[in-house]
Scaffold this motif. Structure first.
Motif, PDB file in Angstrom:
ATOM      1  N   PHE A 262       0.831  -1.200   0.000  1.00  8.41           N
ATOM      2  CA  PHE A 262       0.000   0.000   0.000  1.00  8.41           C
ATOM      3  C   PHE A 262       0.873   1.261   0.000  1.00  8.41           C
ATOM      4  O   PHE A 262       0.535   2.253  -0.650  1.00  8.41           O
ATOM      5  CB  PHE A 262      -0.951   0.009   1.204  1.00  8.41           C
ATOM      6  CG  PHE A 262      -1.807   1.239   1.277  1.00  8.41           C
ATOM      7  CD1 PHE A 262      -2.798   1.477   0.341  1.00  8.41           C
ATOM      8  CD2 PHE A 262      -1.608   2.182   2.278  1.00  8.41           C
ATOM      9  CE1 PHE A 262      -3.581   2.622   0.393  1.00  8.41           C
ATOM     10  CE2 PHE A 262      -2.382   3.327   2.341  1.00  8.41           C
ATOM     11  CZ  PHE A 262      -3.374   3.546   1.392  1.00  8.41           C
ATOM     12  N   GLY A 263       1.984   1.223   0.696  1.00 10.59           N
ATOM     13  CA  GLY A 263       2.889   2.373   0.725  1.00 10.59           C
ATOM     14  C   GLY A 263       3.477   2.668  -0.646  1.00 10.59           C
ATOM     15  O   GLY A 263       3.609   3.828  -1.044  1.00 10.59           O
ATOM     16  N   VAL A 264       3.820   1.613  -1.384  1.00 11.23           N
ATOM     17  CA  VAL A 264       4.331   1.792  -2.742  1.00 11.23           C
ATOM     18  C   VAL A 264       3.268   2.419  -3.625  1.00 11.23           C
ATOM     19  O   VAL A 264       3.512   3.392  -4.348  1.00 11.23           O
ATOM     20  CB  VAL A 264       4.825   0.445  -3.319  1.00 11.23           C
ATOM     21  CG1 VAL A 264       5.128   0.559  -4.809  1.00 11.23           C
ATOM     22  CG2 VAL A 264       6.050  -0.044  -2.561  1.00 11.23           C
ATOM     23  N   VAL A 265       2.042   1.897  -3.555  1.00 15.50           N
ATOM     24  CA  VAL A 265       0.937   2.452  -4.353  1.00 15.50           C
ATOM     25  C   VAL A 265       0.666   3.900  -3.951  1.00 15.50           C
ATOM     26  O   VAL A 265       0.444   4.763  -4.808  1.00 15.50           O
ATOM     27  CB  VAL A 265      -0.331   1.578  -4.204  1.00 15.50           C
ATOM     28  CG1 VAL A 265      -1.552   2.248  -4.811  1.00 15.50           C
ATOM     29  CG2 VAL A 265      -0.099   0.205  -4.815  1.00 15.50           C
ATOM     30  N   PHE A 266       0.702   4.177  -2.659  1.00 13.46           N
ATOM     31  CA  PHE A 266       0.479   5.527  -2.131  1.00 13.46           C
ATOM     32  C   PHE A 266       1.468   6.519  -2.751  1.00 13.46           C
ATOM     33  O   PHE A 266       1.081   7.585  -3.239  1.00 13.46           O
ATOM     34  CB  PHE A 266       0.620   5.482  -0.607  1.00 13.46           C
ATOM     35  CG  PHE A 266       0.413   6.786   0.101  1.00 13.46           C
ATOM     36  CD1 PHE A 266      -0.864   7.265   0.341  1.00 13.46           C
ATOM     37  CD2 PHE A 266       1.500   7.527   0.551  1.00 13.46           C
ATOM     38  CE1 PHE A 266      -1.058   8.469   1.012  1.00 13.46           C
ATOM     39  CE2 PHE A 266       1.321   8.721   1.214  1.00 13.46           C
ATOM     40  CZ  PHE A 266       0.033   9.194   1.446  1.00 13.46           C
ATOM     41  N   LEU A 267       2.750   6.155  -2.765  1.00 15.45           N
ATOM     42  CA  LEU A 267       3.762   7.046  -3.339  1.00 15.45           C
ATOM     43  C   LEU A 267       3.645   7.137  -4.858  1.00 15.45           C
ATOM     44  O   LEU A 267       3.875   8.205  -5.438  1.00 15.45           O
ATOM     45  CB  LEU A 267       5.164   6.605  -2.943  1.00 15.45           C
ATOM     46  CG  LEU A 267       5.599   7.001  -1.540  1.00 15.45           C
ATOM     47  CD1 LEU A 267       7.023   6.542  -1.264  1.00 15.45           C
ATOM     48  CD2 LEU A 267       5.495   8.492  -1.318  1.00 15.45           C
ATOM     49  N   LEU A 268       3.288   6.059  -5.518  1.00 15.03           N
ATOM     50  CA  LEU A 268       3.142   6.105  -6.974  1.00 15.03           C
ATOM     51  C   LEU A 268       1.958   6.974  -7.387  1.00 15.03           C
ATOM     52  O   LEU A 268       2.042   7.715  -8.374  1.00 15.03           O
ATOM     53  CB  LEU A 268       3.014   4.696  -7.546  1.00 15.03           C
ATOM     54  CG  LEU A 268       4.276   3.840  -7.454  1.00 15.03           C
ATOM     55  CD1 LEU A 268       4.015   2.445  -8.007  1.00 15.03           C
ATOM     56  CD2 LEU A 268       5.447   4.499  -8.157  1.00 15.03           C
ATOM     57  N   ILE A 269       0.875   6.915  -6.633  1.00 17.04           N
ATOM     58  CA  ILE A 269      -0.267   7.799  -6.913  1.00 17.04           C
ATOM     59  C   ILE A 269       0.160   9.250  -6.711  1.00 17.04           C
ATOM     60  O   ILE A 269      -0.166  10.125  -7.518  1.00 17.04           O
ATOM     61  CB  ILE A 269      -1.484   7.434  -6.035  1.00 17.04           C
ATOM     62  CG1 ILE A 269      -2.064   6.098  -6.491  1.00 17.04           C
ATOM     63  CG2 ILE A 269      -2.548   8.531  -6.082  1.00 17.04           C
ATOM     64  CD1 ILE A 269      -3.113   5.527  -5.568  1.00 17.04           C
ATOM     65  N   GLY A 270       0.910   9.505  -5.645  1.00 14.54           N
ATOM     66  CA  GLY A 270       1.428  10.853  -5.409  1.00 14.54           C
ATOM     67  C   GLY A 270       2.311  11.319  -6.551  1.00 14.54           C
ATOM     68  O   GLY A 270       2.236  12.466  -6.988  1.00 14.54           O
ATOM     69  N   ALA A 271       3.142  10.425  -7.082  1.00 14.94           N
ATOM     70  CA  ALA A 271       4.027  10.775  -8.197  1.00 14.94           C
ATOM     71  C   ALA A 271       3.220  11.153  -9.432  1.00 14.94           C
ATOM     72  O   ALA A 271       3.557  12.122 -10.125  1.00 14.94           O
ATOM     73  CB  ALA A 271       4.959   9.605  -8.515  1.00 14.94           C
ATOM     74  N   VAL A 272       2.164  10.416  -9.699  1.00 13.92           N
ATOM     75  CA  VAL A 272       1.318  10.728 -10.865  1.00 13.92           C
ATOM     76  C   VAL A 272       0.653  12.091 -10.688  1.00 13.92           C
ATOM     77  O   VAL A 272       0.643  12.918 -11.614  1.00 13.92           O
ATOM     78  CB  VAL A 272       0.262   9.621 -11.095  1.00 13.92           C
ATOM     79  CG1 VAL A 272      -0.779  10.059 -12.114  1.00 13.92           C
ATOM     80  CG2 VAL A 272       0.937   8.332 -11.529  1.00 13.92           C
ATOM     81  N   ILE A 273       0.134  12.351  -9.507  1.00 16.45           N
ATOM     82  CA  ILE A 273      -0.533  13.636  -9.248  1.00 16.45           C
ATOM     83  C   ILE A 273       0.448  14.790  -9.418  1.00 16.45           C
ATOM     84  O   ILE A 273       0.146  15.789 -10.080  1.00 16.45           O
ATOM     85  CB  ILE A 273      -1.174  13.637  -7.840  1.00 16.45           C
ATOM     86  CG1 ILE A 273      -2.353  12.660  -7.811  1.00 16.45           C
ATOM     87  CG2 ILE A 273      -1.615  15.049  -7.436  1.00 16.45           C
ATOM     88  CD1 ILE A 273      -2.882  12.363  -6.421  1.00 16.45           C
ATOM     89  N   VAL A 274       1.633  14.650  -8.856  1.00 13.94           N
ATOM     90  CA  VAL A 274       2.637  15.717  -8.956  1.00 13.94           C
ATOM     91  C   VAL A 274       3.097  15.897 -10.404  1.00 13.94           C
ATOM     92  O   VAL A 274       3.306  17.020 -10.867  1.00 13.94           O
ATOM     93  CB  VAL A 274       3.832  15.441  -8.013  1.00 13.94           C
ATOM     94  CG1 VAL A 274       4.936  16.455  -8.210  1.00 13.94           C
ATOM     95  CG2 VAL A 274       3.366  15.466  -6.565  1.00 13.94           C
ATOM     96  N   ALA A 275       3.229  14.800 -11.136  1.00 11.50           N
ATOM     97  CA  ALA A 275       3.615  14.898 -12.550  1.00 11.50           C
ATOM     98  C   ALA A 275       2.539  15.620 -13.364  1.00 11.50           C
ATOM     99  O   ALA A 275       2.866  16.415 -14.254  1.00 11.50           O
ATOM    100  CB  ALA A 275       3.872  13.506 -13.120  1.00 11.50           C
ATOM    101  N   VAL A 276       1.276  15.373 -13.047  1.00 11.30           N
ATOM    102  CA  VAL A 276       0.185  16.071 -13.746  1.00 11.30           C
ATOM    103  C   VAL A 276       0.243  17.565 -13.440  1.00 11.30           C
ATOM    104  O   VAL A 276       0.115  18.395 -14.344  1.00 11.30           O
ATOM    105  CB  VAL A 276      -1.187  15.465 -13.379  1.00 11.30           C
ATOM    106  CG1 VAL A 276      -2.332  16.352 -13.834  1.00 11.30           C
ATOM    107  CG2 VAL A 276      -1.322  14.067 -13.968  1.00 11.30           C
ATOM    108  N   TYR A 277       0.457  17.917 -12.178  1.00 16.67           N
ATOM    109  CA  TYR A 277       0.598  19.342 -11.835  1.00 16.67           C
ATOM    110  C   TYR A 277       1.767  19.960 -12.589  1.00 16.67           C
ATOM    111  O   TYR A 277       1.664  21.064 -13.113  1.00 16.67           O
ATOM    112  CB  TYR A 277       0.804  19.545 -10.331  1.00 16.67           C
ATOM    113  CG  TYR A 277      -0.453  19.477  -9.517  1.00 16.67           C
ATOM    114  CD1 TYR A 277      -1.604  20.150  -9.898  1.00 16.67           C
ATOM    115  CD2 TYR A 277      -0.499  18.743  -8.339  1.00 16.67           C
ATOM    116  CE1 TYR A 277      -2.757  20.088  -9.143  1.00 16.67           C
ATOM    117  CE2 TYR A 277      -1.650  18.683  -7.576  1.00 16.67           C
ATOM    118  CZ  TYR A 277      -2.775  19.351  -7.976  1.00 16.67           C
ATOM    119  OH  TYR A 277      -3.913  19.293  -7.222  1.00 16.67           O
ATOM    120  N   SER A 278       2.879  19.256 -12.642  1.00 11.42           N
ATOM    121  CA  SER A 278       4.046  19.770 -13.339  1.00 11.42           C
ATOM    122  C   SER A 278       3.737  20.000 -14.820  1.00 11.42           C
ATOM    123  O   SER A 278       4.101  21.041 -15.390  1.00 11.42           O
ATOM    124  CB  SER A 278       5.214  18.789 -13.188  1.00 11.42           C
ATOM    125  OG  SER A 278       6.385  19.320 -13.747  1.00 11.42           O
TER     126      SER A 278
END
Length: 146
Positions: free
Chosen positions: A113-129
Motif C-alpha cells: 500500500f505504501g508503494v501504491v500511495f507514493l506512486l499515486i502521489g508521483a502521478v498527481i505531482v507529474a500532472v501538476y508539473s
C-alpha cells in the motif's frame, strides 16, 4: 473589412494564460497543504498502513506544507515571474521522480500500500508539473507576441 487590434485584444491572451497558471498553482498549493497536514497529523496511522516511518511521514509533511506556502506565494504575485514558474515545474518534476525512486528503493520500508500511495502521489505531482509547464508556455508565448 478592416481589423484593428486594440490593447485589450493583445493583452487578453496573456492574462488568460497567466490566469490558467495561477489557478493550477493555487490548486496545487491547496492539495499539497492538505496532504502535508494529513502526513503530519496522521503520521502514526498512516505509517501503520503504508510502512512509512513516522519520522519520515512528518518530515515529508512539513516539506509539503512549506512547498504549499511557496506555491501560494507565487500564485499571489501580480505578475508570475517565468523563472519562478520554471522552478515550480522543475521541483514538481523532481518530486515526482523522487516519489517513484522512494517507492522502489529500500531506504524506506514501505509495504504494498505504501508503494501504491507514493506512486499515486508521483502521478498527481507529474500532472501538476505538466499543467504548470503548459501554463508557463502559454504565458510566455502570449507575452512575447505582444
Amino acid at each position: 473589412m478592416t481589423y484593428t487590434l486594440t490593447p485589450s485584444a493583445t493583452v487578453a491572451p496573456a492574462r488568460d494564460a497567466a490566469r490558467f497558471l495561477r489557478l493550477v498553482l493555487r490548486v496545487d498549493s491547496a492539495s499539497t497543504a492538505v496532504m502535508g497536514v494529513v502526513l503530519v497529523a496522521a503520521a502514526a496511522p498512516l505509517g501503520s498502513a503504508t510502512g512509512m516511518p513516522v519520522a519520515f511521514a512528518v518530515a515529508f509533511g512539513i516539506f509539503q506544507i512549506g512547498g504549499a506556502a511557496s506555491l501560494a506565494l507565487i500564485a499571489g504575485y501580480p505578475v508570475i515571474p517565468p523563472a519562478l514558474a520554471r522552478t515550480v515545474v522543475a521541483v514538481n518534476a523532481l518530486c515526482a521522480v523522487g516519489c517513484v525512486v522512494t517507492a522502489f528503493a529500500d531506504f524506506v520500508p514501505l509495504n504494498g500500500f505504501g508503494v501504491v500511495f507514493l506512486l499515486i502521489g508521483a502521478v498527481i505531482v507529474a500532472v501538476y508539473s505538466a499543467l504548470q509547464y503548459t501554463g508557463l508556455r502559454r504565458m510566455t508565448a502570449a507575452s512575447s507576441s505582444r
